[in-house]
Design a protein around this motif. Sequence first.
Motif, PDB file in Angstrom:
ATOM      1  N   GLN A  16       0.821  -1.213   0.000  1.00  0.00           N
ATOM      2  CA  GLN A  16       0.000   0.000   0.000  1.00  0.00           C
ATOM      3  C   GLN A  16       0.853   1.261   0.000  1.00  0.00           C
ATOM      4  OE1 GLN A  16      -3.418   0.077  -0.226  1.00  0.00           O
ATOM      5  NE2 GLN A  16      -3.256   2.289  -0.356  1.00  0.00           N
ATOM      6  N   ASP A  17       2.040   1.196   0.577  1.00  0.00           N
ATOM      7  CA  ASP A  17       2.896   2.370   0.685  1.00  0.00           C
ATOM      8  C   ASP A  17       3.620   2.721  -0.620  1.00  0.00           C
ATOM      9  OD1 ASP A  17       4.295  -0.059   1.021  1.00  0.00           O
ATOM     10  OD2 ASP A  17       5.990   0.985   1.927  1.00  0.00           O
ATOM     11  N   VAL A  18       3.485   1.886  -1.636  1.00  0.00           N
ATOM     12  CA  VAL A  18       4.107   2.150  -2.938  1.00  0.00           C
ATOM     13  C   VAL A  18       3.003   2.519  -3.930  1.00  0.00           C
ATOM     14  CG1 VAL A  18       5.515   1.203  -4.804  1.00  0.00           C
ATOM     15  CG2 VAL A  18       5.943   0.487  -2.444  1.00  0.00           C
ATOM     16  N   PRO A  19       2.944   3.795  -4.334  1.00  0.00           N
ATOM     17  CA  PRO A  19       1.888   4.184  -5.268  1.00  0.00           C
ATOM     18  C   PRO A  19       2.104   3.581  -6.651  1.00  0.00           C
ATOM     19  CG  PRO A  19       3.341   6.040  -4.812  1.00  0.00           C
ATOM     20  CD  PRO A  19       3.792   4.901  -3.948  1.00  0.00           C
ATOM     21  N   LYS A  20       0.994   3.228  -7.280  1.00  0.00           N
ATOM     22  CA  LYS A  20       1.038   2.623  -8.610  1.00  0.00           C
ATOM     23  C   LYS A  20      -0.073   3.246  -9.447  1.00  0.00           C
ATOM     24  CE  LYS A  20       2.028  -1.510  -6.049  1.00  0.00           C
ATOM     25  NZ  LYS A  20       1.681  -0.860  -4.779  1.00  0.00           N
ATOM     26  N   VAL A  21       0.134   3.297 -10.757  1.00  0.00           N
ATOM     27  CA  VAL A  21      -0.891   3.842 -11.646  1.00  0.00           C
ATOM     28  C   VAL A  21      -1.081   2.888 -12.817  1.00  0.00           C
ATOM     29  CG1 VAL A  21       0.697   5.299 -12.991  1.00  0.00           C
ATOM     30  CG2 VAL A  21      -1.718   5.908 -12.839  1.00  0.00           C
ATOM     31  N   LEU A  22      -2.333   2.710 -13.208  1.00  0.00           N
ATOM     32  CA  LEU A  22      -2.690   1.906 -14.372  1.00  0.00           C
ATOM     33  C   LEU A  22      -3.474   2.798 -15.319  1.00  0.00           C
ATOM     34  CD1 LEU A  22      -3.032  -0.814 -15.915  1.00  0.00           C
ATOM     35  CD2 LEU A  22      -5.113  -1.165 -14.548  1.00  0.00           C
ATOM     36  N   LEU A  23      -2.980   2.969 -16.533  1.00  0.00           N
ATOM     37  CA  LEU A  23      -3.676   3.747 -17.545  1.00  0.00           C
ATOM     38  C   LEU A  23      -4.581   2.811 -18.330  1.00  0.00           C
ATOM     39  CD1 LEU A  23      -0.692   5.883 -18.880  1.00  0.00           C
ATOM     40  CD2 LEU A  23      -2.260   6.409 -17.003  1.00  0.00           C
ATOM     41  N   THR A  24      -5.839   3.207 -18.495  1.00  0.00           N
ATOM     42  CA  THR A  24      -6.792   2.402 -19.264  1.00  0.00           C
ATOM     43  C   THR A  24      -7.295   3.206 -20.452  1.00  0.00           C
ATOM     44  OG1 THR A  24      -8.685   3.076 -17.924  1.00  0.00           O
ATOM     45  CG2 THR A  24      -7.497   1.080 -17.233  1.00  0.00           C
ATOM     46  N   PHE A  25      -7.767   2.489 -21.466  1.00  0.00           N
ATOM     47  CA  PHE A  25      -8.201   3.101 -22.715  1.00  0.00           C
ATOM     48  C   PHE A  25      -9.457   2.405 -23.229  1.00  0.00           C
ATOM     49  CE2 PHE A  25      -3.670   3.465 -22.243  1.00  0.00           C
ATOM     50  CZ  PHE A  25      -3.418   4.796 -22.521  1.00  0.00           C
ATOM     51  N   ASP A  26     -10.263   3.142 -23.985  1.00  0.00           N
ATOM     52  CA  ASP A  26     -11.417   2.570 -24.674  1.00  0.00           C
ATOM     53  C   ASP A  26     -10.959   1.963 -25.998  1.00  0.00           C
ATOM     54  OD1 ASP A  26     -13.179   3.631 -22.776  1.00  0.00           O
ATOM     55  OD2 ASP A  26     -13.378   5.497 -23.893  1.00  0.00           O
ATOM     56  N   ALA A  46      -2.583  -3.236  -4.232  1.00  0.00           N
ATOM     57  CA  ALA A  46      -2.631  -2.187  -3.213  1.00  0.00           C
ATOM     58  C   ALA A  46      -2.005  -0.898  -3.740  1.00  0.00           C
ATOM     59  CB  ALA A  46      -1.873  -2.648  -1.968  1.00  0.00           C
ATOM     60  N   GLY A  47      -2.587   0.219  -3.358  1.00  0.00           N
ATOM     61  CA  GLY A  47      -2.027   1.516  -3.724  1.00  0.00           C
ATOM     62  C   GLY A  47      -2.180   1.856  -5.192  1.00  0.00           C
ATOM     63  N   LEU A  48      -3.098   1.190  -5.879  1.00  0.00           N
ATOM     64  CA  LEU A  48      -3.274   1.398  -7.320  1.00  0.00           C
ATOM     65  C   LEU A  48      -4.312   2.476  -7.583  1.00  0.00           C
ATOM     66  CD1 LEU A  48      -2.619   0.434 -10.242  1.00  0.00           C
ATOM     67  CD2 LEU A  48      -4.629  -1.046 -10.043  1.00  0.00           C
ATOM     68  N   GLN A  49      -3.954   3.387  -8.461  1.00  0.00           N
ATOM     69  CA  GLN A  49      -4.892   4.385  -8.959  1.00  0.00           C
ATOM     70  C   GLN A  49      -5.066   4.135 -10.451  1.00  0.00           C
ATOM     71  OE1 GLN A  49      -4.101   8.392  -7.703  1.00  0.00           O
ATOM     72  NE2 GLN A  49      -5.007   9.252  -9.543  1.00  0.00           N
ATOM     73  N   SER A  73       1.150  13.227 -15.049  1.00  0.00           N
ATOM     74  CA  SER A  73       1.509  14.438 -14.309  1.00  0.00           C
ATOM     75  C   SER A  73       0.609  14.632 -13.100  1.00  0.00           C
ATOM     76  CB  SER A  73       1.429  15.660 -15.224  1.00  0.00           C
ATOM     77  OG  SER A  73       2.445  15.611 -16.197  1.00  0.00           O
ATOM     78  N   THR A  74      -0.688  14.449 -13.299  1.00  0.00           N
ATOM     79  CA  THR A  74      -1.636  14.583 -12.190  1.00  0.00           C
ATOM     80  C   THR A  74      -1.355  13.549 -11.116  1.00  0.00           C
ATOM     81  OG1 THR A  74      -3.331  15.503 -13.641  1.00  0.00           O
ATOM     82  CG2 THR A  74      -4.089  14.514 -11.570  1.00  0.00           C
ATOM     83  N   TRP A  75      -1.110  12.309 -11.531  1.00  0.00           N
ATOM     84  CA  TRP A  75      -0.821  11.241 -10.577  1.00  0.00           C
ATOM     85  C   TRP A  75       0.467  11.545  -9.793  1.00  0.00           C
ATOM     86  CZ3 TRP A  75       3.242   7.604 -10.543  1.00  0.00           C
ATOM     87  CH2 TRP A  75       3.102   6.590  -9.598  1.00  0.00           C
ATOM     88  N   LEU A  76       1.500  12.003 -10.485  1.00  0.00           N
ATOM     89  CA  LEU A  76       2.753  12.358  -9.807  1.00  0.00           C
ATOM     90  C   LEU A  76       2.513  13.430  -8.750  1.00  0.00           C
ATOM     91  CD1 LEU A  76       5.240  12.448 -12.810  1.00  0.00           C
ATOM     92  CD2 LEU A  76       5.316  10.858 -10.879  1.00  0.00           C
TER      93      LEU A  76
END
Length: 85
Positions: A16-26, A46-49, A73-76
């Motif tokens: 949870q303490d390590v932020p992660k991001v997943l980009l999704t597309f249509d 855990a910690g996924l946006q 950029s927003t996620w950072l």
Amino acid sequence: MTARIDAYGTWLASSQDVPKVLLTFDSSPILLVTPEVAAWCKDHIAGLQIEHCGPAGHHATEDQPATIAAAISTWLDQQNLRSHC
């Protein structure tokens, strides 16, 4: 190899303490991140946006460069990570 993959799955589920991001597309079955896969990731990592970046084909970075840049950029900024880049 199996033990390493299992350990990585455990880490993803508990870090949870390590932020992660997943980009999704249509509209991109080639990218293999369907709504079902994204939902599974949200429930198990855990910690996924998840940031949705709109329609894209096989080359999402070429189809949505500005949207991807804005999402990252927003996620950072949300994670207070920009100073580390």
